[in-house]
Design a protein around this motif. Structure first.
Motif, PDB file in Angstrom:
ATOM      1  N   THR A   1      37.230  28.619  38.436  1.00 56.38           N
ATOM      2  CA  THR A   1      36.591  27.342  38.139  1.00 56.38           C
ATOM      3  C   THR A   1      35.132  27.598  37.771  1.00 56.38           C
ATOM      4  N   GLY A   2      34.738  28.861  37.806  1.00 54.68           N
ATOM      5  CA  GLY A   2      33.371  29.216  37.435  1.00 54.68           C
ATOM      6  C   GLY A   2      33.313  30.709  37.197  1.00 54.68           C
ATOM      7  N   LYS A   3      32.103  31.192  36.917  1.00 51.80           N
ATOM      8  CA  LYS A   3      31.903  32.622  36.663  1.00 51.80           C
ATOM      9  C   LYS A   3      31.603  33.327  37.993  1.00 51.80           C
ATOM     10  N   LEU A   4      31.712  34.634  37.997  1.00 45.69           N
ATOM     11  CA  LEU A   4      31.335  35.387  39.202  1.00 45.69           C
ATOM     12  C   LEU A   4      29.819  35.346  39.366  1.00 45.69           C
ATOM     13  N   HIS A   5      29.359  35.262  40.612  1.00 46.53           N
ATOM     14  CA  HIS A   5      27.931  35.292  40.898  1.00 46.53           C
ATOM     15  C   HIS A   5      27.712  36.319  42.003  1.00 46.53           C
ATOM     16  N   VAL A   6      26.453  36.547  42.362  1.00 46.45           N
ATOM     17  CA  VAL A   6      26.187  37.642  43.306  1.00 46.45           C
ATOM     18  C   VAL A   6      26.991  37.520  44.600  1.00 46.45           C
ATOM     19  N   GLY A   7      27.189  36.291  45.084  1.00 48.40           N
ATOM     20  CA  GLY A   7      27.935  36.115  46.336  1.00 48.40           C
ATOM     21  C   GLY A   7      29.362  36.609  46.215  1.00 48.40           C
ATOM     22  N   ASN A   8      30.068  36.177  45.183  1.00 50.92           N
ATOM     23  CA  ASN A   8      31.465  36.653  45.141  1.00 50.92           C
ATOM     24  C   ASN A   8      31.607  38.065  44.582  1.00 50.92           C
ATOM     25  N   ILE A   9      30.584  38.555  43.899  1.00 50.97           N
ATOM     26  CA  ILE A   9      30.631  39.974  43.501  1.00 50.97           C
ATOM     27  C   ILE A   9      30.573  40.843  44.764  1.00 50.97           C
ATOM     28  N   ARG A  10      29.769  40.391  45.720  1.00 56.73           N
ATOM     29  CA  ARG A  10      29.690  41.158  46.976  1.00 56.73           C
ATOM     30  C   ARG A  10      31.055  41.159  47.674  1.00 56.73           C
ATOM     31  N   THR A  11      31.730  40.007  47.685  1.00 60.64           N
ATOM     32  CA  THR A  11      33.066  39.963  48.291  1.00 60.64           C
ATOM     33  C   THR A  11      33.998  40.930  47.557  1.00 60.64           C
ATOM     34  N   ALA A  12      33.955  40.885  46.229  1.00 66.41           N
ATOM     35  CA  ALA A  12      34.823  41.785  45.449  1.00 66.41           C
ATOM     36  C   ALA A  12      34.523  43.236  45.795  1.00 66.41           C
ATOM     37  N   LEU A  13      33.240  43.545  45.893  1.00 64.51           N
ATOM     38  CA  LEU A  13      32.832  44.925  46.173  1.00 64.51           C
ATOM     39  C   LEU A  13      33.339  45.387  47.550  1.00 64.51           C
ATOM     40  N   VAL A  14      33.181  44.524  48.556  1.00 62.90           N
ATOM     41  CA  VAL A  14      33.607  44.934  49.906  1.00 62.90           C
ATOM     42  C   VAL A  14      35.135  45.080  49.940  1.00 62.90           C
ATOM     43  N   CYS A  15      35.846  44.180  49.248  1.00 64.29           N
ATOM     44  CA  CYS A  15      37.316  44.335  49.145  1.00 64.29           C
ATOM     45  C   CYS A  15      37.655  45.680  48.497  1.00 64.29           C
ATOM     46  N   TRP A  16      36.939  45.972  47.424  1.00 61.63           N
ATOM     47  CA  TRP A  16      37.194  47.217  46.680  1.00 61.63           C
ATOM     48  C   TRP A  16      36.903  48.433  47.561  1.00 61.63           C
ATOM     49  N   MET A  17      35.750  48.413  48.242  1.00 61.15           N
ATOM     50  CA  MET A  17      35.380  49.566  49.083  1.00 61.15           C
ATOM     51  C   MET A  17      36.374  49.744  50.229  1.00 61.15           C
ATOM     52  N   ALA A  18      36.753  48.614  50.853  1.00 54.10           N
ATOM     53  CA  ALA A  18      37.662  48.706  52.008  1.00 54.10           C
ATOM     54  C   ALA A  18      38.962  49.381  51.589  1.00 54.10           C
ATOM     55  N   ALA A  19      39.463  49.034  50.410  1.00 44.89           N
ATOM     56  CA  ALA A  19      40.720  49.632  49.950  1.00 44.89           C
ATOM     57  C   ALA A  19      40.509  51.081  49.518  1.00 44.89           C
TER      58      ALA A  19
END
Ligand code: GLU
Length: 446
Positions: A12-30
């Motif tokens: 419903t919108g573009k990625l911003h710093v807040g959800n990029i951080r979520t993506a990054l932590v998901c990526w790192m955890a995996a």
């Protein structure tokens, strides 16, 4: 256990710093565990989700180097939700409710007026079959709630530690609207089960959702995944302004920020680990662990991002930037100039300092004389061996100049600027002939 995480943005919108951080932590955890990182597009809100945002999310993740190993879209999975919903219906865990928004709002106000929490009173469960038939005959289509068990709900959050909720203190959540459309809570659980998600990593604004979702996992007979709820992101001054919070990947890229710099910062703010420049996202994996992540808000400071960007450029190999460099910047030039760039775009000015044309500085008479002397010294210098060290050595001895008086007129004459990459790295690239010509020009001799 294979660690499988999913990043679940709503398009419903573009990625911003807040959800990029979520993506990054998901990526790192995996990736830190050799697991899998998946993308789930939460596009059940058909009116607000757009294809343009879907495309932008995929492109931004690719730019960041956080490439998912699989992607699902909730809008493709309605049959799966329907089946799970039927299971819950048959088990009496979802139930139809016919109250209108106004009725519910009055109920909430009455409860609050009596000093009670605004919990749904389950009036729908008390209806007789006759009463329900009447409502349906009147054409009132129900919305659906999930019936919570009045039991304690507990989990050990990988970031927040032990969590405790009382099922009896929570309101049965609405999971489906009267028009049949889905709210976020239940499809997310159905997908997490189907996608075999081992770790649900998301912002702490979802903590109370987790409490009710745990009962949904149980009601569907599934194992409960691990949960990690990250503290909020705030700005340097303690709150994330609308502007900072909404900074999107596009704006960050246009500002000349390297993805590695953004990731380097977002990976470490709010953790016990130091912020360090990285050359590739994989460099973050050895330092990743959930226990390093704090409960206090993570501070995002755009000035820190700019500083980290400069340090990041210092590490980046030619191959990582060559497509974006101005023509004429080869690997040798890149290695010489990168320690002094704030962004890749600054390479243009550094290239001009080497190849010209430069503007001759307007020097005081004694500095012009000094440049004349420098031109002569440059002509008899051994250019094969560290010419800058040779040149300043000769001039120091012959003129007695030192510090700024020695270096600044030379830098101005040789590069046309008072700052820039190390002269020791630049001078061999400027080369003998250009150097002598520039010194003579600054001396007023040409
Ligand atoms: N689409 C939800 C959000 O962006 C996903 C939350 C979750 O990770 O479960 O908040």
């Amino acid at each position: 256990m294979t660690v499988i995480t999913r990043f679940a943005p709503s398009p419903t919108g573009k990625l911003h710093v807040g959800n990029i951080r979520t993506a990054l932590v998901c990526w790192m955890a995996a990736r830190a565990e050799g697991g899998r990182f998946l993308l789930r597009l939460d596009d059940t809100d058909r009116a607000r989700s757009t294809e343009e945002n879907v495309v932008a999310i995929r492109r931004d993740l690719e730019w960041l180097g956080l490439v998912p190993e699989g992607e699902v879209r909730q809008s493709d999975r309605f049959a799966l939700y329907e089946a799970a919903f039927e299971t819950l219906h048959a088990a009496g865990r979802v139930y139809p409710c016919h109250e209108s928004e106004e009725e519910l709002s009055i109920k909430r106000k009455v409860a609050l007026g009596r000093g009670l929490p605004p919990i749904y009173d389950r009036a729908a469960l008390k209806l007789s079959a006759e009463e329900r038939q009447k409502l349906e005959a009147d054409g009132i289509r129900p919305h659906w709630r999930f019936r919570l068990d009045a039991a304690p709900i507990e989990w050990t959050d990988l970031i927040r530690g032990p969590q405790h909720f009382e099922g009896a203190a929570l309101s049965d959540p609405v999971v489906r609207r009267a028009d049949g459309s889905w709210l976020y809570l239940l499809p997310s659980v159905i997908d997490d089960i189907d996608m075999k998600i081992s770790h649900v990593v998301r912002g702490e604004d979802h903590v109370s959702n987790t409490a009710v979702q745990i009962q949904m996992f149980e009601a569907l007979g599934a194992n409960i995944p691990n949960f990690a709820h990250m503290a909020l992101l705030v700005g340097a001054d303690g709150k994330l302004s609308k502007r900072e919070g909404a900074i999107g990947v596009e704006a960050i890229r246009t500002d000349g920020i390297e993805p590695q710099a953004l990731l380097g910062l977002l990976a470490r703010i709010g953790t016990s680990e130091p912020v360090v420049p990285i050359a590739a996202p994989e460099d973050l994996l050895p330092g990743f662990a959930f226990p390093h992540m704090g409960r206090a808000p993570a501070r995002f400071d755009s000035t820190e991002l700019e500083q980290l960007n400069a340090k990041t450029l210092h590490l980046l190999p030619y191959a990582a930037v060559k497509d974006r460099l101005p023509g004429g910047v080869d690997e040798t030039i890149w290695l010489a100039i990168r320690p002094n760039l704030a962004t890749v775009a600054d390479a243009q000015a550094a290239l001009v300092a080497i190849e010209g044309p430069i503007t001759a500085p307007d020097l005081a008479p004694e500095d012009r004389a000094f440049c004349a002397e420098a031109a002569t010294a440059a002509a008899s210098l051994d250019w094969a061996e560290a010419p800058w060290i040779g040149l300043v050595g000769v001039l120091k001895a012959s003129t007695g100049r030192k510090g700024k008086a020695l270096f600044l007129p030379l830098r101005l004459a040789l590069t046309g600027r008072d700052h820039g990459p190390e002269m020791a790295a630049l001078l061999p690239l400027i080369g003998r002939d250009r150097a002598i010509a520039r010194l003579r020009l600054a001396a007023g001799l040409a």
